[in-house]
Write a protein that holds these residues in place. Sequence first.
Motif, PDB file in Angstrom:
ATOM      1  N   PRO A 177       0.810  -1.226   0.000  1.00 11.32           N
ATOM      2  CA  PRO A 177       0.000   0.000   0.000  1.00 11.32           C
ATOM      3  C   PRO A 177       0.839   1.270   0.000  1.00 11.32           C
ATOM      4  N   PRO A 216      -3.534  -0.589   4.286  1.00 15.33           N
ATOM      5  CA  PRO A 216      -3.770  -1.804   3.495  1.00 15.33           C
ATOM      6  C   PRO A 216      -5.259  -1.983   3.180  1.00 15.33           C
ATOM      7  N   TYR A 222      -1.561   4.359  -0.927  1.00 11.17           N
ATOM      8  CA  TYR A 222      -2.836   4.084  -0.296  1.00 11.17           C
ATOM      9  C   TYR A 222      -2.758   4.466   1.180  1.00 11.17           C
TER      10      TYR A 222
END
Length: 304
Positions: A43, A51, A48
Motif C-alpha cells: 500500500p 492496506p 494508499y
Amino acid sequence: MGDVELAPNGGAVKARYGAQSMTAPLCRVVVRRPDAALADCDPGAFHYASPPDLARAQAQHDACVALLEGFGAEVPRHQAPLPEHPDAIFVHDPAIVTRSGTIVLRMGKALRAGEEEALAEHLKEEAGVPVMARLDESARAEGGDLLWLDESNLCVGLGYRTSQEGARQLQAALRPLKVEVHAFDLPAAGGPQACLHLQSLVSLLDADLAVVFPPLAPVRFLALLADRGVSWVEVPESEMATLGCNVLALAPRRCVMLEGNPVTRARLEAAGCEVATFEGDELCVKLEGGPTCLTRPVLRAADR
C-alpha cells in the motif's frame, strides 16, 4: 459516433462507441472489479492510506456497478490478468474513447505502465472499439487529467501525471476530429506520489454546471468555464479528502458520488441535480479514486 452501420430496413444502427462528453447519457461503460492484485499490493508504494480490505472494496465496487446498471447502462467487465496492478481498477486513466476509436494514453505513474494496452485490447475485443492513435514513449497523459467541455473541446491538466508533450500528441491525434485542446497547469499540492488530476478538482454535471474546488483549480480554467456560461457548485475543503469533487454524471444533472459528502450533495441537489451515492471509504477514499476514476465511458449518446 463510431461504427454506424445500415440496418436491413435501411435505417441506421446506433453507434457502439463514442464518448466525447462528460455529461451526455451514459449507455456503455467499462469497469474492472478489484482482484487479488489489490489484496497483494504494497500500500505504501501505491500511496494508499492503509492496506485495503479486498472483500469490502469488492462490495463497494459492486454497489457502484449496481447504480450504473440501474440507470440502464451496459457495464462490461475488464478482467484481463494484470498482476501487480491494483490501480487497474481505475479504468478511466489508460485510454479515452472518441467517435473514431480509442486513444491509448501513457501512464504518468510508473507502477501503472502496462494497463494501457490491456484496456485497449479489451475495448477492441469486447466492445468493438478500434485504436485510432497511441501516445509514444516521450509523452505522458492519464484520463483523469482529460475533461471534455463538449465534443469539440478537451481540457488537459498538466502536472505530475500528464506532460506538455502528452497534450501536444493528444492535439495532433484529435485534429482530424476538429477537437481543440486547452491545457492548464495544475498545482503541486500533495507532490508527485499523490494523485491530483484535473478531475480531482472539477466534474461536469451539465453543459452549464460543474462541481469545483476553487482553491486548487487553475485560474485560466475557471475563466474558461465562466466565459462558456458554466456556473459551479463549490466543494468545501472538508470534503476534498473524501472526493467530493469526483462526481460521475450519468446524464445531465443526474449523477453518482460517494457517501460522506453531505454539504456537496445538498448543494448539488439545490442546483437541480438528482444524486445517487454509494459507500466508498475502502474502495475510493483509501485508494484516491472516485466513481469517475472507476469507469471508462465507451458510449455516451444524446439520443439514448
